[in-house]
Design a protein around this motif. Structure first.
Motif, PDB file in Angstrom:
ATOM      1  N   GLN A  32       1.144   6.498  -7.108  1.00  0.00           N
ATOM      2  CA  GLN A  32      -0.038   7.269  -7.502  1.00  0.00           C
ATOM      3  C   GLN A  32       0.223   8.769  -7.488  1.00  0.00           C
ATOM      4  O   GLN A  32      -0.426   9.517  -8.215  1.00  0.00           O
ATOM      5  CB  GLN A  32      -1.222   6.931  -6.592  1.00  0.00           C
ATOM      6  CG  GLN A  32      -1.803   5.567  -6.872  1.00  0.00           C
ATOM      7  CD  GLN A  32      -2.836   5.136  -5.856  1.00  0.00           C
ATOM      8  OE1 GLN A  32      -2.807   5.558  -4.709  1.00  0.00           O
ATOM      9  NE2 GLN A  32      -3.756   4.269  -6.290  1.00  0.00           N
ATOM     10  N   LYS A  33       1.188   9.224  -6.707  1.00  0.00           N
ATOM     11  CA  LYS A  33       1.527  10.652  -6.702  1.00  0.00           C
ATOM     12  C   LYS A  33       2.040  11.081  -8.077  1.00  0.00           C
ATOM     13  O   LYS A  33       1.877  12.211  -8.491  1.00  0.00           O
ATOM     14  CB  LYS A  33       2.624  10.940  -5.663  1.00  0.00           C
ATOM     15  CG  LYS A  33       2.164  10.873  -4.241  1.00  0.00           C
ATOM     16  CD  LYS A  33       3.345  11.173  -3.322  1.00  0.00           C
ATOM     17  CE  LYS A  33       2.997  10.972  -1.877  1.00  0.00           C
ATOM     18  NZ  LYS A  33       4.177  11.206  -0.997  1.00  0.00           N
ATOM     19  N   ARG A  61       0.723   4.100  -3.002  1.00  0.00           N
ATOM     20  CA  ARG A  61       0.378   5.517  -2.807  1.00  0.00           C
ATOM     21  C   ARG A  61       1.480   6.429  -3.366  1.00  0.00           C
ATOM     22  O   ARG A  61       1.187   7.474  -3.953  1.00  0.00           O
ATOM     23  CB  ARG A  61       0.147   5.801  -1.318  1.00  0.00           C
ATOM     24  CG  ARG A  61      -1.210   5.304  -0.831  1.00  0.00           C
ATOM     25  CD  ARG A  61      -1.559   5.850   0.544  1.00  0.00           C
ATOM     26  NE  ARG A  61      -0.662   5.349   1.586  1.00  0.00           N
ATOM     27  CZ  ARG A  61      -0.788   4.171   2.199  1.00  0.00           C
ATOM     28  NH1 ARG A  61      -1.793   3.371   1.888  1.00  0.00           N
ATOM     29  NH2 ARG A  61       0.058   3.805   3.131  1.00  0.00           N
ATOM     30  N   ASP A  99       0.816  -1.227   0.000  1.00  0.00           N
ATOM     31  CA  ASP A  99       0.000   0.000   0.000  1.00  0.00           C
ATOM     32  C   ASP A  99       0.848   1.275   0.000  1.00  0.00           C
ATOM     33  O   ASP A  99       0.551   2.220  -0.733  1.00  0.00           O
ATOM     34  CB  ASP A  99      -0.941   0.013   1.211  1.00  0.00           C
ATOM     35  CG  ASP A  99      -2.049  -1.031   1.090  1.00  0.00           C
ATOM     36  OD1 ASP A  99      -2.357  -1.420  -0.058  1.00  0.00           O
ATOM     37  OD2 ASP A  99      -2.590  -1.447   2.129  1.00  0.00           O
ATOM     38  N   GLU A 100       1.884   1.302   0.803  1.00  0.00           N
ATOM     39  CA  GLU A 100       2.715   2.504   0.888  1.00  0.00           C
ATOM     40  C   GLU A 100       3.381   2.815  -0.458  1.00  0.00           C
ATOM     41  O   GLU A 100       3.387   3.962  -0.900  1.00  0.00           O
ATOM     42  CB  GLU A 100       3.780   2.315   1.970  1.00  0.00           C
ATOM     43  CG  GLU A 100       4.597   3.554   2.240  1.00  0.00           C
ATOM     44  CD  GLU A 100       5.575   3.334   3.382  1.00  0.00           C
ATOM     45  OE1 GLU A 100       6.758   3.674   3.175  1.00  0.00           O
ATOM     46  OE2 GLU A 100       5.165   2.825   4.435  1.00  0.00           O
ATOM     47  N   SER A 141      -1.273   8.663 -11.446  1.00  0.00           N
ATOM     48  CA  SER A 141      -2.552   8.118 -10.994  1.00  0.00           C
ATOM     49  C   SER A 141      -3.481   7.876 -12.181  1.00  0.00           C
ATOM     50  O   SER A 141      -3.746   8.777 -12.969  1.00  0.00           O
ATOM     51  CB  SER A 141      -3.205   9.084 -10.009  1.00  0.00           C
ATOM     52  OG  SER A 141      -4.384   8.507  -9.503  1.00  0.00           O
TER      53      SER A 141
END
Length: 86
Positions: free
Chosen positions: A19-20, A16, A12-13, A23
Motif C-alpha cells: 500500500q505504500k 501495508r 497484513d505486514e 494504494s
C-alpha cells in the motif's frame, strides 16, 4: 484473469508495504515462471545443433567441401567454417 482482494491473499505486514507504493490502484502480479533459454520453446536450438552436427559429419567423414556444404545449406562459407571449427 481473476481479481481478488489483496487482504484475502497477503499477510497484513506485506499488504501495508504494498500500500505504500500503490494504494487503491489495480496491480498486476505475473505468474512465476522460469526463463527458458534461446530456442527451448520453439525447438530451434535442437534443429541447429542437429544441422551443425550433420555438417561436421559430412565434412570430416564424407570429405565434402565447404563450398558444397554452404550451397546446400544456404550458408556462407565463413558460417560453415565457424560451425566446423567450434
Amino acid at each position: 484473469m481473476k481479481y481478488r482482494n489483496a487482504s484475502e491473499i497477503f499477510p497484513d505486514e506485506l499488504l501495508r508495504e504494498i500500500q505504500k507504493y500503490s494504494s487503491g490502484e489495480l496491480v498486476y502480479i505475473p505468474e512465476k515462471e522460469e526463463k527458458k533459454g534461446w530456442g527451448a520453446v520453439s525447438g530451434a536450438r535442437i534443429y541447429y545443433e542437429q544441422r551443425n552436427e550433420e555438417i561436421r559429419r559430412r565434412f570430416y567423414v564424407e570429405k565434402q567441401k565447404m563450398q558444397e556444404l554452404a550451397e546446400e545449406y544456404g550458408l556462407s562459407v565463413e558460417t560453415v567454417r565457424k560451425i566446423l571449427y567450434r
